[in-house]
Design an enzyme around this catalytic site. Structure first.
Site, PDB file in Angstrom:
ATOM      1  N   ASP A 139     -13.387   4.863   1.332  1.00 47.60           N
ATOM      2  CA  ASP A 139     -11.946   4.919   1.619  1.00 47.60           C
ATOM      3  C   ASP A 139     -11.456   6.366   1.596  1.00 47.60           C
ATOM      4  O   ASP A 139     -11.281   6.949   0.527  1.00 47.60           O
ATOM      5  CB  ASP A 139     -11.221   4.065   0.564  1.00 47.60           C
ATOM      6  CG  ASP A 139      -9.688   4.082   0.726  1.00 47.60           C
ATOM      7  OD1 ASP A 139      -9.190   4.773   1.636  1.00 47.60           O
ATOM      8  OD2 ASP A 139      -9.024   3.405  -0.056  1.00 47.60           O
ATOM      9  N   GLU A 178      -7.482   0.456  -4.306  1.00 47.56           N
ATOM     10  CA  GLU A 178      -7.445   0.353  -2.846  1.00 47.56           C
ATOM     11  C   GLU A 178      -8.750  -0.161  -2.227  1.00 47.56           C
ATOM     12  O   GLU A 178      -8.719  -1.071  -1.403  1.00 47.56           O
ATOM     13  CB  GLU A 178      -7.031   1.703  -2.253  1.00 47.56           C
ATOM     14  CG  GLU A 178      -5.534   1.952  -2.485  1.00 47.56           C
ATOM     15  CD  GLU A 178      -5.111   3.408  -2.370  1.00 47.56           C
ATOM     16  OE1 GLU A 178      -5.931   4.233  -1.939  1.00 47.56           O
ATOM     17  OE2 GLU A 178      -3.961   3.719  -2.719  1.00 47.56           O
ATOM     18  N   LYS A 204       2.676  11.307  -3.320  1.00 47.64           N
ATOM     19  CA  LYS A 204       1.621  10.626  -4.085  1.00 47.64           C
ATOM     20  C   LYS A 204       0.686  11.633  -4.747  1.00 47.64           C
ATOM     21  O   LYS A 204       0.144  11.369  -5.814  1.00 47.64           O
ATOM     22  CB  LYS A 204       0.846   9.720  -3.141  1.00 47.64           C
ATOM     23  CG  LYS A 204      -0.205   8.850  -3.810  1.00 47.64           C
ATOM     24  CD  LYS A 204      -0.782   7.884  -2.800  1.00 47.64           C
ATOM     25  CE  LYS A 204      -1.886   7.029  -3.372  1.00 47.64           C
ATOM     26  NZ  LYS A 204      -2.368   6.055  -2.380  1.00 47.64           N
ATOM     27  N   ASP A 230       0.872  -1.172   0.000  1.00 47.75           N
ATOM     28  CA  ASP A 230       0.000   0.000   0.000  1.00 47.75           C
ATOM     29  C   ASP A 230       0.909   1.221   0.000  1.00 47.75           C
ATOM     30  O   ASP A 230       1.533   1.535   1.000  1.00 47.75           O
ATOM     31  CB  ASP A 230      -0.899  -0.029   1.252  1.00 47.75           C
ATOM     32  CG  ASP A 230      -1.713   1.258   1.406  1.00 47.75           C
ATOM     33  OD1 ASP A 230      -1.690   2.118   0.500  1.00 47.75           O
ATOM     34  OD2 ASP A 230      -2.386   1.388   2.458  1.00 47.75           O
TER      35      ASP A 230
END
Lengths: 614, 175
Positions: free
Chosen positions: A201, A179, A80, A18
């Site tokens: 999420d 994810e 990211k 992850d």
């Protein structure tokens, strides 16, 4: 007796990673369940922070997070958020991330850290390499294959950038998994034979919502939606802004340009945020240069602050339900993922929207990595009962006359998905056709995300409208576009040159990989030498001990000489850096001492049988 | 027809059972999904990718009755859209004019009336389509495909009217 197995393991382990905005994790599949592999410091989370030290080394994770305060100009976080983006897209991020951008940031961001410049895939690659090393350290074998998770709502360029990061880290990325889908896998929700599940999420920097249908081990994503610039970071930034204003009025000093102070204050507001998930009130405490700032914050005030962020997540949820063709009543279960879902206000909002009590049994920080490990075991063939069917989050279109978009693959199509379009020429003798591919839901090209321009080459010169080329657009299981073309009349393959709008070219990635492979091999070789020396220590100790025994003096002179010679030769190579040579000498010593070992063994056996001392 | 073949639905039928289609889709996915070929040689992986793309494209097209019928038409060289004219079907002329007025004047009541009318027309047409599907399934001749094409064109027109009526209703509510 010194036998060591150097054979490659038959089933090479595939890890699940992850790669988060705030934290990254690596997980592997155990005998019955996936588990998180902690770093050498015991922390399961590796903060996604990198410091580029002046001597060329990097700090990664917790040490880099500490360096945020001491070396703010050499440290980068939340990389990211910059993946697959160009300078023009990150105006919003620039307000929050105090990085200096280098030249050429239009198509790939260049982050300046001291005298050096890094692209986001390289920063992510450095984090991935650390996770890889942690896994190798823990598993005691090389790790070269991984499944990496991405936000479901990531576009093509962001996915490609993530894949590039893997390659740069020396990892073969077997699959990019969304994810929320990974989280559903981790929950093992397939145990209920049939049902509709929503996965909500909210991570550090991205928001995803996915609606899945589960049936007999198949996880079919019906629809997905989200916002790739919405997350817990935004809560931190809101709190930070308020606190900075508060301090400015109290101290009469604006700290917002003081990076060291801002990073310290950021930590203080994050602590307060965490506390408010369990307590009704807390204090933001900040000490700087012998001054102290303390402000009580109640959950009510905090709730009012985060309400707009919670609201922003609800529209994509409604859209995803509409796209999936389900009503809230049809949703059987809701799963919460991401650290930000610990905020009580958010849990209440989710429960109200889906009319179901959300699942949060698994640690919301870890569930995505655990799911990635499950997918890794599916890919390596260890689990055959489960299967993920995911979708593309954004429609794919091509530019047509007047800057309009002609949609060729609709969003929420199960991937792999394909479409074939026919192209021809507009003027006589034209030998190439330029195809502009975009992603997004809007009608106009300028409102969509440019993905790439494909140059269809080698068309035979003919009158306008005569040539016919069939271009095939294929979105693979990673959600990444592949394009191929053939001449319709002859069926001949045509060459297509890709000019991606954002991201690195293959050559650029290649150059970055080589560098990291060299480094990785250095590291790995070093460890192999260390391990081999430990082995040599054990062997030499055993031999020295044997030389004290009666059996040693029973052996013939020439044999004893052979053993001593082998021992010396091992000592000579011991301090070299060739682990293979050390191994060869260990084996030679092993061979030379075999008769001695047998004698000792026999003596021991005889003693045992007689039960007496000679 | 490749899409029907991909899901083992030969000979092609216009009327399909949704649950059966889904079952076939899952079974084929289990067999061909790239996840199952991750440890296989590249050539096999490529085949799996191509096969799965075909299976997914087929399922996506065939599960929607309109998409399915358009696919069958195009496989017979009958592009559904080629014949579509701009002409308003004569029997709907009055209703279309009323809708245009509702749009212009943001008349919520008229918009609601138009929406109800067009939704009813759409439902009636879907009933008619089901009959035409059955007729072609029983005797799959080009003669039985032409009425399907005509009905599809009309359906597309009415579907647009439903969409516009919804929009008119929304605008009226907002103003």
């Amino acid at each position: 007796m010194f036998a060591i197995d150097f054979g490659k393991p038959k089933n090479e382990v595939v890890v699940g990673i992850d790669l988060g905005t705030t934290n990254s994790l690596v997980a592997a599949m155990g005998p019955s369940a996936p588990y998180i592999i902690p770093g050498p410091d015991g922390d399961p989370l590796v903060p996604s922070v990198v410091t580029a030290l002046p001597n060329g080394d990097f700090l990664v994770g917790n040490p880099a997070r500490r360096a945020l305060v001491t070396h703010p100009k050499l440290t980068v976080y939340s990389a990211k958020r910059l993946m697959g983006r160009g300078a023009a897209d990150i105006a919003e991020e620039r307000k929050l991330l105090p990085f200096k951008l280098g030249e050429g940031s239009e198509s790939v961001i260049q982050i300046e850290l001291g005298t050096r410049t890094f692209t986001p895939p390289v920063i992510s690659g450095i984090i991935l390499r650390r996770l890889k090393q942690n896994a190798e350290e823990h598993l005691g074998e090389p790790v070269t294959k991984a499944v990496i998770t991405v936000p479901a709502y990531f576009n093509d360029a962001q996915r490609q950038a993530t894949k590039d990061a893997g390659r740069i880290a020396g990892l073969e990325v077997l699959r990019l998994v969304n994810e929320p889908t990974a989280a559903a896998l981790a929950y093992g929700l397939d145990k209920r034979k049939e049902g509709i599940v929503a996965v909500y999420d909210l991570g550090g920097g991205t928001f995803d919502i996915s609606i899945l249908r589960l049936q007999d081990g198949i996880f079919e994503v019906l629809a997905t939606g989200g916002d790739t610039r919405l997350g817990g970071d935004d809560i931190d930034n809101l709190m930070l802004r308020v606190a900075l204003e508060d301090i400015a009025s109290e101290w009469g000093e604006d700290l917002s340009r003081n990076q060291e102070a801002v990073q310290l204050l950021r930590r203080a507001v994050i602590e307060a945020k965490h506390a408010l998930s369990v307590l009704p009130r807390t204090n933001i405490v900040f000490e700087y240069k012998e001054r102290r700032y303390a402000r009580e914050l109640t959950r009510d005030v905090f709730n009012r602050l985060v309400m707009p962020i919670v609201e922003r997540t609800l529209a994509p949820c409604r859209q995803a339900m509409a796209d999936a063709g389900v009503t809230p009543e049809q949703i059987d279960e809701v799963v919460l993922v991401g650290g930000s879902t610990r905020v009580p206000l958010l849990r209440e909002a989710v429960e109200r929207l889906f009319r179901a009590k959300p699942h949060c049994e698994l640690n919301p920080d870890q569930v995505v990595a655990l799911g990635a490990a499950v997918q890794a075991s599916i890919l390596s063939g260890q689990q055959t009962d489960k299967l993920l069917l995911d979708v593309t989050p954004l429609s794919l279109g091509i530019e047509t006359m007047g800057g309009l978009v002609s949609r060729i693959i609709q969003r929420n199509s199960t991937i792999p998905a394909s479409a074939t379009e026919s192209f021809t020429t507009a003027v006589e003798g034209q030998t190439n056709v330029l195809i502009h591919v975009v992603q997004g839901e809007r009608e106009m090209v300028k409102d969509c995300r440019s993905l790439a321009r494909f140059d269809l080459k080698g068309i035979d010169p003919m009158p306008a409208g005569f040539p016919r080329s069939e271009v095939r657009f294929l979105i693979d299981a990673n959600g990444i576009l592949q394009v191929s073309a053939r001449e319709q009349r002859t069926g001949k393959e045509q060459s297509v040159e890709v000019k991606p709008s954002y991201g690195l070219s293959d050559d650029q990635v290649e150059a970055m990989i080589l560098e990291s492979i060299e480094r990785a091999e250095d590291d790995f070789a070093e460890r192999q030498v260390r391990e081999m020396r430990v082995e040599a220590d054990n062997v030499m100790q055993a031999v020295e001990k044997a030389k004290q025994s009666d059996a040693w003096f029973e052996r013939p002179e020439d044999e004893r000489e052979r053993v001593n010679r082998a021992l010396n030769e091992l000592l000579v190579v011991y301090h070299g850096d060739d682990h293979n040579l050390i191994r060869v000498k260990i084996e030679a010593l092993d061979e030379a001492t075999r008769p001695l070992a047998e004698t000792i063994m026999n003596t021991a056996v005889n003693h045992a049988l007689k039960g007496t001392k000679i | 027809m490749r899409y029907y073949e991909a899901l083992g639905l030969e000979p092609p039928r216009l009327k399909l059972d949704a649950a059966d289609l889904q079952k076939r889709f899952y079974a084929r996915s289990r067999e061909w999904h790239p996840d199952r070929f991750s440890t296989r040689p590249p050539a096999e992986q490529q085949t799996a990718l191509e096969m799965t793309a075909l299976i997914n494209d087929a399922f996506r097209t065939l599960r929607d009755p309109v998409g399915r019928a358009e696919y069958v038409l195009s496989e017979h060289g009958l592009e559904a859209s080629a014949q579509r004219g701009k002409d308003v079907p004569a029997d709907l002329l009055e209703e279309v004019l009323e809708l245009n007025m509702a749009l212009e004047e943001a008349d919520g009541e008229q918009a609601a009336r138009s929406l109800a009318q067009f939704e009813a027309a759409l439902a009636a047409l879907d009933g008619q389509l089901a009959g035409l599907f059955a007729a072609w399934d029983a005797a799959p001749s080009p003669d039985n495909l032409q009425p399907v094409r005509a009905a599809l064109n009309r359906r597309k027109y009415i579907a647009n009217l439903v969409r516009d009526a919804r929009k008119a209703l929304e605008t009226a509510r907002e103003s």
